[in-house]
Design a protein around this motif. Structure first.
Motif, mmCIF file in Angstrom:
data_model
loop_
_atom_site.group_PDB
_atom_site.id
_atom_site.type_symbol
_atom_site.label_atom_id
_atom_site.label_comp_id
_atom_site.label_asym_id
_atom_site.label_seq_id
_atom_site.Cartn_x
_atom_site.Cartn_y
_atom_site.Cartn_z
ATOM 1 N N VAL A 156 -3.604 24.100 22.526
ATOM 2 C CA VAL A 156 -3.168 23.244 23.632
ATOM 3 C C VAL A 156 -3.935 23.651 24.888
ATOM 4 C CG1 VAL A 156 -1.258 22.630 25.159
ATOM 5 C CG2 VAL A 156 -0.850 22.846 22.704
ATOM 6 N N ILE A 174 -0.343 15.211 25.668
ATOM 7 C CA ILE A 174 1.036 15.467 25.245
ATOM 8 C C ILE A 174 1.972 14.829 26.264
ATOM 9 C CG2 ILE A 174 2.772 17.230 24.767
ATOM 10 C CD1 ILE A 174 0.474 19.125 24.035
ATOM 11 N N LYS A 207 -2.450 12.152 13.445
ATOM 12 C CA LYS A 207 -1.936 11.664 14.727
ATOM 13 C C LYS A 207 -3.064 11.027 15.551
ATOM 14 C CE LYS A 207 0.916 14.446 16.695
ATOM 15 N NZ LYS A 207 1.458 15.570 17.510
ATOM 16 N N TRP A 208 -4.233 11.665 15.521
ATOM 17 C CA TRP A 208 -5.383 11.139 16.267
ATOM 18 C C TRP A 208 -5.840 9.790 15.707
ATOM 19 C CZ3 TRP A 208 -10.591 10.917 14.303
ATOM 20 C CH2 TRP A 208 -11.525 10.459 15.243
ATOM 21 N N ASN A 229 -5.364 24.653 15.620
ATOM 22 C CA ASN A 229 -4.729 23.861 16.666
ATOM 23 C C ASN A 229 -4.576 24.666 17.953
ATOM 24 O OD1 ASN A 229 -3.536 21.258 15.149
ATOM 25 N ND2 ASN A 229 -3.242 23.039 13.813
ATOM 26 N N GLU A 289 -2.421 17.446 10.299
ATOM 27 C CA GLU A 289 -1.370 16.781 11.062
ATOM 28 C C GLU A 289 -1.937 16.200 12.358
ATOM 29 O OE1 GLU A 289 2.950 17.765 13.165
ATOM 30 O OE2 GLU A 289 2.050 19.217 11.781
ATOM 31 N N PHE A 290 -2.773 16.989 13.040
ATOM 32 C CA PHE A 290 -3.397 16.503 14.274
ATOM 33 C C PHE A 290 -4.297 15.313 13.989
ATOM 34 C CE2 PHE A 290 -7.235 16.325 16.850
ATOM 35 C CZ PHE A 290 -6.697 16.122 18.117
ATOM 36 N N LEU A 331 -5.703 14.923 22.536
ATOM 37 C CA LEU A 331 -4.625 13.943 22.701
ATOM 38 C C LEU A 331 -3.653 14.427 23.777
ATOM 39 C CD1 LEU A 331 -3.749 13.070 18.986
ATOM 40 C CD2 LEU A 331 -5.059 11.683 20.599
ATOM 41 N N PRO A 344 -7.148 20.549 10.448
ATOM 42 C CA PRO A 344 -5.881 20.306 11.153
ATOM 43 C C PRO A 344 -5.336 18.924 10.789
ATOM 44 C CG PRO A 344 -7.720 19.985 12.655
ATOM 45 C CD PRO A 344 -8.311 20.484 11.363
ATOM 46 N N TYR A 396 -2.907 18.878 26.750
ATOM 47 C CA TYR A 396 -3.618 18.171 25.675
ATOM 48 C C TYR A 396 -3.594 19.020 24.409
ATOM 49 C CZ TYR A 396 -5.579 15.135 29.285
ATOM 50 O OH TYR A 396 -5.733 14.251 30.329
ATOM 51 N N GLU A 397 -3.309 18.379 23.288
ATOM 52 C CA GLU A 397 -3.451 19.098 22.024
ATOM 53 C C GLU A 397 -4.820 18.790 21.439
ATOM 54 O OE1 GLU A 397 -0.939 17.855 18.733
ATOM 55 O OE2 GLU A 397 -0.316 16.088 19.886
ATOM 56 N N GLY A 416 -7.530 19.557 18.011
ATOM 57 C CA GLY A 416 -7.748 20.035 16.653
ATOM 58 C C GLY A 416 -9.050 20.812 16.614
#
Length: 448
Positions: free
Chosen positions: A14, A93, A326-327, A12, A322-323, A91, A320, A112-113, A115
């Motif tokens: 940013v 933030i 979310k995506w 991950n 969790e990412f 994505l 990743p 932006y985050e 993965g």
């Protein structure tokens, strides 16, 4: 403009993008001038709207659009220039503490985050062993196929009494709970194929029937809740067929039987061409060859699935997760939490396979040429057209259809992915140890 990337961990990161007025002012002014030239507003001649008026009316929207374009281009260029392999898409933030005036003087900062794709190590050697099943036609399967072919070329008769493979042409009337005909209920006239009746007890009640005989029939139990068969028999929609609970009165109008064709030269010539087959042994050999050719496709799929399963389980990699969850939620608004939880493992497994494919392609210089994609698409279209017409389409016309088909991005991507998978499986099979093993079809299907 300033762009930086902060690594959170191996999977991950940013990306921070800072944009000042000098980065966007010229682009915004240019867009406003172009809008003024094209605008057709009340009170102004077309193309003669003052720039100041356009800026007052649409300046904010044009600014937002230019900032979004600048962000997209900047982020894509950063990832490409730095060879950052990402999963999904970046994505944004959300930060409610940042407030902008959107008047052309703002210093913007967007985060932006992302993965990151994990490092993947894949090595195929002769020590990797897989089984290529050579599926042979067992006696039952061969007999069933021969029977179906002979009946396809046979003749229709009307015996007095029904047998297990016959068809009952009958009137059907829905019954009430007390066994009487339900007034205003479902009625139809249709054909009951006894070879489709899965319940053996019910089948016995339908064997030995004659014209004008009357019996009760539980259609759901008889056809194992198959709404397609039930809907066709009762002449109702499939959704309605699912809900039918009552029994039906069956009044036999006729018994139809498709007699098997004789094994003679006329029959052989119809099937294979004049003189190709001259006796029953040759006929059986031809049918055996035909169905074992169909089995080979099943065996190839089994081998591919075995390779897919082994590699996705044995090649260790972290994702990743969790990412990605979310995506998936961000890009599929209708996706529920329950659907995400239920489907995520399969998604992750397919993603792992994609990473394995890409690694094998890169490490072994596997080429995927446009000609491969074109030829594969042409074969698929040819097979599709042959389903509706036995005569092949002219080569030049088929090529034209293929070119048009591949102009659609979704079609081109789908065929590209198919060719990609074929190339990777071919490479794996050329390096790994593939052991042939004969197996009867009835045993093979138990493994699937």
């Amino acid at each position: 403009m300033n762009i930086t990337q902060e690594k959170i961990n191996d999977l991950n990161a940013v990306v921070k993008i800072k944009i000042s007025p000098e980065d966007y002012t010229e682009k915004v002014d240019k867009s406003i001038r172009e809008q003024a030239k094209k605008s057709n507003l009340p009170g102004f001649r077309k193309g003669m709207v003052p720039v100041a008026h356009i800026k007052k009316m649409f300046g904010r929207n044009i600014l937002v659009e230019e900032i979004n374009t600048l962000l997209s281009e900047t982020l894509s260029k950063h990832l490409a220039d730095n060879k950052v392999e990402v999963l999904g898409q970046p994505l944004p933030i959300m930060d409610d503490t940042k407030e902008y005036k959107w008047d052309g003087t703002d210093e913007f900062e967007f985060d932006y985050e992302i993965g990151l794709a994990p490092a993947v190590e894949v090595k195929i050697t002769a020590k990797d062993k897989f089984t290529q099943y050579v599926v042979k036609a067992d006696a039952e399967t061969l007999a069933s196929r021969i029977k179906n072919i002979r009946r396809s070329y046979g003749k229709m008769t009307n015996p007095e009494v029904s047998a297990e493979d016959d068809v009952l042409y009958a009137d059907l009337a829905q019954l009430s709970a007390d066994g009487s005909v339900f007034e205003g209920g479902i009625t139809s006239t249709g054909s009951i194929r006894l070879d489709q009746v899965t319940d053996k007890k019910i089948l016995k009640t339908l064997v030995g029937l004659k014209k004008d005989d009357v019996v009760e029939l539980d259609v759901q139990k008889a056809f194992d809740n198959n709404e397609v068969i039930i809907a066709k028999l009762l002449n109702i929609p499939e959704e309605e067929a699912k809900e039918v609970k009552s029994k039906f009165q069956v009044t036999v109008k006729n018994v139809n039987r498709l007699e098997e064709s004789d094994l003679n030269q006329e029959f052989f010539d119809k099937l294979f061409g004049e003189g190709v087959v001259t006796d029953e042994a040759g006929f059986t050999a031809k049918i055996t060859e035909e169905i074992e050719g169909m089995f080979k496709q099943d065996a190839d799929r089994k081998l591919q699935n075995d390779i897919y399963t082994k590699l996705t389980e044995s090649v260790k990699m972290e994702l990743p997760d969790e990412f990605l969850r979310k995506w998936l939620k961000a890009t599929n608004e209708k996706l529920t939490d329950a659907e995400l939880a239920e489907g995520y493992d399969d998604f992750a497994k397919n993603l792992k396979w994609t990473l394995i494919e890409n690694k094998l392609i890169k490490d072994n210089s596997i080429e995927i040429k446009y000609e491969d994609v074109f030829q594969t698409a042409k074969q698929r279209l040819d097979a599709q057209f042959r389903m509706y017409s036995p005569s092949p389409m002219p080569e030049d016309q088929l090529a034209q259809y293929t070119a048009t088909f591949l102009k659609e991005k979704d079609n081109a991507n789908r065929i590209f992915d198919e060719v990609k998978a074929i190339k990777v499986f071919e490479y794996i099979k050329s390096v790994a140890t593939i052991e042939d093993k004969e197996i009867a079809y009835n045993k093979f299907i138990e493994m699937k």
